[in-house]
Design an enzyme around this catalytic site. Structure first.
Site, PDB file in Angstrom:
ATOM      1  N   CYS A  16      25.260  -6.622 -37.541  1.00  0.00           N
ATOM      2  CA  CYS A  16      24.601  -6.876 -36.307  1.00  0.00           C
ATOM      3  C   CYS A  16      25.361  -7.867 -35.647  1.00  0.00           C
ATOM      4  CB  CYS A  16      23.309  -7.191 -36.553  1.00  0.00           C
ATOM      5  SG  CYS A  16      22.952  -8.932 -37.456  1.00  0.00           S
ATOM      6  N   CYS A  19      25.665 -10.975 -36.705  1.00  0.00           N
ATOM      7  CA  CYS A  19      26.971 -11.400 -37.787  1.00  0.00           C
ATOM      8  C   CYS A  19      28.098 -11.892 -36.917  1.00  0.00           C
ATOM      9  CB  CYS A  19      27.167 -10.087 -38.369  1.00  0.00           C
ATOM     10  SG  CYS A  19      25.720  -9.885 -39.459  1.00  0.00           S
ATOM     11  N   ASP A 420      34.316  10.737 -11.241  1.00  0.00           N
ATOM     12  CA  ASP A 420      35.659  11.156 -11.249  1.00  0.00           C
ATOM     13  C   ASP A 420      35.694  12.497 -10.296  1.00  0.00           C
ATOM     14  OD1 ASP A 420      38.444  11.239 -11.510  1.00  0.00           O
ATOM     15  OD2 ASP A 420      38.319  12.819 -13.097  1.00  0.00           O
ATOM     16  N   ASP A 620      36.409  12.751 -17.170  1.00  0.00           N
ATOM     17  CA  ASP A 620      36.944  13.665 -18.411  1.00  0.00           C
ATOM     18  C   ASP A 620      38.069  13.282 -18.666  1.00  0.00           C
ATOM     19  OD1 ASP A 620      38.253  14.569 -15.789  1.00  0.00           O
ATOM     20  OD2 ASP A 620      38.563  16.509 -16.866  1.00  0.00           O
ATOM     21  N   ASP A 624      40.473   7.868 -16.786  1.00  0.00           N
ATOM     22  CA  ASP A 624      39.090   7.511 -16.802  1.00  0.00           C
ATOM     23  C   ASP A 624      38.570   6.612 -18.093  1.00  0.00           C
ATOM     24  OD1 ASP A 624      38.750   9.191 -14.517  1.00  0.00           O
ATOM     25  OD2 ASP A 624      38.323  10.729 -15.715  1.00  0.00           O
TER      26      ASP A 624
END
Length: 731
Positions: A16, A19, A420, A620, A624
């Site tokens: 977590c 940690c 985009d 995509d 990006d």
């Protein structure tokens, strides 16, 4: 003076964000360490130290904090070790569910009037492996939390299940011969199985997050072809230096940033600009590491290698953005810091009070354990994973893949959505949008161009072929077809020597009507690509001009309108030219547009927008990836590159932009379900714990109340299965 050094460590055992925080603090307190940054998603630590500090000291500091570390190498041995650990965890999960189901089955059949009571020894035999084999990790993590004077979900699970397990042993031991005691082995086993499932989902998300970096690194070629005295030699990338001359064959990736000094070709630069069309490359043009060479052989002079290349810059941006985003701090973990110590104190106070009042150790112990049983976090353990499982499941059925549950906590607060252009707002492929003939008719020009483009793989050639099919033209065959690298293609069609290609074909001696030049200039100003059809004999002359453009997705405007109606501002960030960006933005309804941006500039703009509210980024391409990682929510389009998909927290399974507002909608609904579940989980505890402490709630009713709270949480989560994306209801 010794120069500072940097080490990258692979950290094992973190479960977590607390940690990661403990490891980071342990490293920062080590003598000679300037700074340390721990990335929970990639399970890596980057440490800047004095030259006198070796890795052994850092590994020892991590070990003292209760975790394991080694120098990160991404070696085959490390990969095998990671796979063995993942296999072990999957086996533990299967074991827990296989043994817990028979234990909980009698409880599930009871409302149906079926009485099925397993003998105590069978319950013990089923629950013990779950408690101490499958649940061993919770004891280990709880011990680390105690050493760090902290409380987390692991400590809560270890305490609650141990209390239920110990109480079962006590009641079994106290039972007289022939008596069927009510035991709580099923409680401990089911809690461990369900929480293990949540841990499995979190671990899978972390592995996918780290995959974005690996996909980027895979773009680097392993070797390069260096010219030495006119001889081509294959050499490793590490040996390249500025000024080297590299020979790049068609279909190869450029190994370094540089400048073309010989040859003509084209290059796929979607890595940097997102532009769908290959860019022509000739002497003097720049090329970048990781981009793909087209049809010609090029000789490139190296200008930047290693960490100085643009590709390495993109990799560092993704790493930095992922590390800068704090992991989601679970509400249960925050509450457990106070809840666990409070329950321990209350159980101890209950034991002491009842012992002083009644003088019976047995009654005092049973009452105290009742407090721990009612506080056992079964509903708490179910609250988040049940809602996430139901929400992500129904989202997947509608084409939404939620990879990072952190999206759920952020979706309802999104104020900006950044898109985009190429491949996101548009179809990502060129289409013939305009044709202007000089002397022939439109169909004649298209037929000649189609004959030259027949069988070609260039995006513009394919666009010409599609236009011929749409117009019903029977395309003839061109003879003696010759590629003109960086310019176009030439051939003979019906006895005419014709050429189809870029503006570079328009040399001073080529006859071209002024109207065509004017139209071409207007097309280029609008961001379209222009191709020319020329006849070479008897004198070079223009037969016609054609304009190609990427067309917007048909549902793009509806998606933008849906987001705007919910008070979300939409933006476009693209590497394409301003004319093309403005044309697409006007068609889809976006007013805030920035064009000609490099990946770093996209990520910077996303960061700037985040100052006024959380940002979602939709893209995509590889270019990006930094912006997707920098945004609070990254959304990757269907068919996105591996890098974009790995950097995105949400992946659209099909190319429908209406899924973007749908993703924000379902994530917000899952968040509300989590809050409702946590309310019910705590409500049962707030009512049940005082009753148990007052001796008004026996362990049997405590277990029943706990089971009822679990049923309430699961039933509430299952209501998400009725969700339908609002933007798709009218399809």
């Amino acid at each position: 003076m010794a120069h500072p050094a940097t080490f990258e460590l692979s950290i094992h055992g973190m479960t977590c964000s607390s940690c990661a925080g403990r490891v980071e603090r342990a490293l920062q307190k080590t003598t000679g360490v300037h700074s340390a940054s721990v990335n929970l998603a990639s399970e890596r630590a980057r440490v800047h130290v004095d030259a006198s500090v070796g890795p052994a000291r850092l590994i020892e500091a991590v070990s003292r904090a209760g975790y394991q570390a080694q120098i990160a190498a991404d070696s085959a041995a490390e990969q095998r070790a990671r796979q063995r650990l993942e296999l072990q965890q999957r086996i533990e999960l299967v074991l827990a569910f296989a043994l817990a189901i028979p234990l909980v089955l009698p409880m599930l059949l009871m409302p149906l009037g079926v009485t099925l009571m397993l003998p105590p020894w069978v319950q013990f035999a089923l629950a013990t492996p779950v408690q101490f084999l499958a649940g061993a990790r919770f004891y280990t993590a709880a011990w680390r939390a105690l050493r760090a004077r902290a409380a987390n979900m692991d400590l809560l699970v270890a305490l609650g299940t141990s209390a239920a397990y110990a109480l079962s042993l006590f009641l079994w031991a106290q039972a007289t011969l022939g008596q069927a005691p009510h035991l709580y082995f099923e409680t401990a086993a089911v809690v461990i199985a369900l929480v293990l499932l949540g841990k499995h989902l979190e671990a899978r998300a972390k592995r996918r997050a780290a995959g974005a970096i690996r996909a980027l690194e895979a773009l680097r070629p392993a070797t390069a072809t260096r010219l030495e005295g006119g001889v081509a030699l294959e050499v490793p990338l590490a040996s390249l230096r500025k000024g080297d001359h590299l020979q790049v064959q068609p279909g190869e990736r450029f190994a370094a940033d540089g400048r073309v000094i010989e040859g003509h070709s084209s290059a796929d630069e979607s890595l940097l600009s997102g532009e769908a069309l290959p860019m022509g490359k000739a002497t003097g043009d720049r090329v970048s590491s990781g981009t793909l060479n087209g049809e010609g052989v090029l000789v490139v002079e190296v200008e930047a290698t290693g960490h100085e290349t643009l590709l390495e810059g993109i990799i560092r941006l993704v790493e930095t953005a992922q590390a800068a985003k704090a992991p989601v701090q679970r509400l249960v973990d925050r509450v457990s810091r106070v809840f666990v110590p409070a329950i321990l104190l209350l159980a101890l106070a209950t034991f002491i009070a009842w012992y002083l009042i009644g003088g019976s150790i047995e009654h005092a112990l049973v009452t105290a354990v009742s407090v721990l049983v009612i506080a056992c976090p079964c509903a708490l353990g179910l609250a988040t994973p049940a809602a996430i499982l139901a929400g992500t499941g129904v989202a997947a059925r509608h084409g939404l893949l939620i990879r990072d549950v952190g999206v759920i906590e952020t979706a309802g607060r999104i104020r900006h959505v950044v898109f985009d252009k190429t491949g996101t707002l548009t179809e990502g492929k060129a289409e013939l949008t305009a044709l202007l003939p000089a002397t022939l008719g439109d169909l004649s020009v298209l037929a000649l161009a189609g004959a030259l483009a027949s069988g070609g793989t260039h995006p513009l050639a394919q666009a010409v072929q599609r236009a011929c099919v749409a117009s019903g033209i029977q395309v003839g065959k061109a003879q003696t077809v010759t590629a003109l690298p960086g310019r176009g293609v030439a051939g003979q069609v019906n006895g005419r020597q014709v050429v189809l290609g870029s503006t570079r074909l328009l040399e001073p001696d080529v006859a071209c009507p002024p109207a065509l030049r004017t139209a071409a200039a207007e097309w280029e100003a609008q961001g379209m690509s222009v191709s020319w059809l020329l006849e070479q004999s008897p004198q070079p002359r223009v037969l016609g001009a054609m304009a190609f453009a990427d067309t917007p997705r048909p549902e793009a405007r509806a998606a933008i309108e849906a987001l705007t109606q919910h008070g979300i501002t939409c933006h476009m960030l693209t590497g394409d030219n301003p004319g093309s960006a403005a044309r697409v933005a006007s068609l889809v309804g976006i007013t805030d547009v920035q064009a000609s941006l490099l990946p770093a500039q996209k990520a910077q703009r996303v960061t700037e927008l985040a100052a006024s509210g959380p940002v979602a980024m939709v893209g995509d391409g590889i270019n990006d990836a930094p912006a997707l990682a920098a945004a609070q929510i990254g959304i990757a389009m269907a068919g996105a590159t591996d890098v974009a998909a790995q950097a995105g927290a949400v992946v659209l399974a099909r190319a429908d932009l209406r899924l973007v507002p749908a993703a924000l909608n379902i994530a917000a609904k899952v968040q509300r379900k989590i809050h409702q579940n946590l309310f019910w989980a705590f409500a049962y505890n707030l009512v049940g714990i005082p009753l148990a402490a007052l001796g008004l709630l026996s362990p049997i009713f405590a277990g029943a109340a706990m089971a009822l709270s679990s049923v309430s949480v699961v039933s509430n989560a299952l209501l998400l299965n009725t969700w339908v994306p609002p933007t798709l209801k009218e399809r």
